[in-house]
Scaffold this active site. Sequence first.
Site, PDB file in Angstrom:
ATOM      1  N   CYS A   4       0.862  -1.197   0.000  1.00  0.00           N
ATOM      2  CA  CYS A   4       0.000   0.000   0.000  1.00  0.00           C
ATOM      3  C   CYS A   4       0.899   1.248   0.000  1.00  0.00           C
ATOM      4  O   CYS A   4       1.746   1.425   0.888  1.00  0.00           O
ATOM      5  CB  CYS A   4      -0.907  -0.016   1.233  1.00  0.00           C
ATOM      6  SG  CYS A   4      -1.742   1.554   1.512  1.00  0.00           S
ATOM      7  N   ASN A  86     -12.814  10.374  -0.934  1.00  0.00           N
ATOM      8  CA  ASN A  86     -13.437   9.579  -1.992  1.00  0.00           C
ATOM      9  C   ASN A  86     -13.516   8.125  -1.552  1.00  0.00           C
ATOM     10  O   ASN A  86     -12.530   7.574  -1.058  1.00  0.00           O
ATOM     11  CB  ASN A  86     -12.612   9.691  -3.284  1.00  0.00           C
ATOM     12  CG  ASN A  86     -12.614  11.103  -3.830  1.00  0.00           C
ATOM     13  OD1 ASN A  86     -13.661  11.753  -3.854  1.00  0.00           O
ATOM     14  ND2 ASN A  86     -11.457  11.591  -4.254  1.00  0.00           N
ATOM     15  N   HIS A  99      -8.007   8.340   3.231  1.00  0.00           N
ATOM     16  CA  HIS A  99      -7.328   9.637   3.235  1.00  0.00           C
ATOM     17  C   HIS A  99      -8.371  10.735   3.078  1.00  0.00           C
ATOM     18  O   HIS A  99      -9.414  10.551   2.452  1.00  0.00           O
ATOM     19  CB  HIS A  99      -6.267   9.738   2.139  1.00  0.00           C
ATOM     20  CG  HIS A  99      -6.760   9.380   0.764  1.00  0.00           C
ATOM     21  ND1 HIS A  99      -6.927   8.072   0.351  1.00  0.00           N
ATOM     22  CD2 HIS A  99      -7.121  10.148  -0.286  1.00  0.00           C
ATOM     23  CE1 HIS A  99      -7.363   8.053  -0.899  1.00  0.00           C
ATOM     24  NE2 HIS A  99      -7.500   9.317  -1.307  1.00  0.00           N
TER      25      HIS A  99
HETATM   26  P1  DGP Z   1      -8.142   9.533  -4.387  1.00  0.00           P
HETATM   27  O1  DGP Z   1      -8.541   9.715  -5.818  1.00  0.00           O
HETATM   28  O2  DGP Z   1      -9.153  10.181  -3.448  1.00  0.00           O
HETATM   29  O3  DGP Z   1      -7.858   8.079  -4.048  1.00  0.00           O
HETATM   30  O4  DGP Z   1      -6.800  10.368  -4.213  1.00  0.00           O
HETATM   31  C1  DGP Z   1      -5.535   9.830  -4.111  1.00  0.00           C
HETATM   32  C2  DGP Z   1      -4.578  10.991  -4.150  1.00  0.00           C
HETATM   33  O5  DGP Z   1      -3.302  10.520  -3.774  1.00  0.00           O
HETATM   34  C3  DGP Z   1      -4.395  11.619  -5.542  1.00  0.00           C
HETATM   35  O6  DGP Z   1      -4.848  12.976  -5.458  1.00  0.00           O
HETATM   36  C4  DGP Z   1      -2.919  11.570  -5.819  1.00  0.00           C
HETATM   37  C5  DGP Z   1      -2.318  11.235  -4.480  1.00  0.00           C
HETATM   38  N1  DGP Z   1      -1.162  10.370  -4.524  1.00  0.00           N
HETATM   39  C6  DGP Z   1      -1.083   9.130  -5.082  1.00  0.00           C
HETATM   40  N2  DGP Z   1       0.133   8.610  -4.895  1.00  0.00           N
HETATM   41  C7  DGP Z   1       0.835   9.529  -4.193  1.00  0.00           C
HETATM   42  C8  DGP Z   1       2.168   9.560  -3.684  1.00  0.00           C
HETATM   43  O7  DGP Z   1       2.970   8.629  -3.829  1.00  0.00           O
HETATM   44  N3  DGP Z   1       2.542  10.685  -3.015  1.00  0.00           N
HETATM   45  C9  DGP Z   1       1.684  11.736  -2.820  1.00  0.00           C
HETATM   46  N4  DGP Z   1       2.155  12.780  -2.150  1.00  0.00           N
HETATM   47  N5  DGP Z   1       0.414  11.730  -3.278  1.00  0.00           N
HETATM   48  C10 DGP Z   1       0.012  10.643  -3.957  1.00  0.00           C
END
Ligand code: DGP
Length: 113
Positions: A4, A86, A99
């Site tokens: 994860c 979400n 989150h």
């Molecule tokens: P959601 O669509 O609600 O599952 O949003 C997931 C968010 O997580 C998306 O806006 C991009 C962010 N995200 C995904 N991978 C990473 C990562 O490795 N680092 C950071 N800082 N954000 C990430």
Amino acid sequence: MDDCIFCKIARGEIPSNKVYEDDQCVAFYDLNPMAKVHVLIIPKAHIANVLDISTENSAVISHIFEVIAKIAKDLGLEDGFRVVSNCNEYAGQSVFHLHFHILGGQKLSLTMC
Ligand code: DGP
């Protein structure tokens, strides 16, 4: 949860631009910001999404909201901000570790996140 992404961020195995951390949660800037300020806050313990919140694990949720209030003040978001989580496919959840998006720093349209 071994593979994860957000568990790895919580364990410090993947770098992130952190704005807050304690023993229960961590907050960091989103990789793909949808607003001038876009921070994600996660519990360190793996919870897949809102559907997995229960009496057994919900204490961290109230803690997270206390931390959201602190972060919002620290980042100067008192004029207004949005908190979004979400849940599952129809909402476009892409990372299956609970989150909360904290969006602000500008006037937000109703379609943002
Ligand atoms: P959601 O669509 O609600 O599952 O949003 C997931 C968010 O997580 C998306 O806006 C991009 C962010 N995200 C995904 N991978 C990473 C990562 O490795 N680092 C950071 N800082 N954000 C990430």
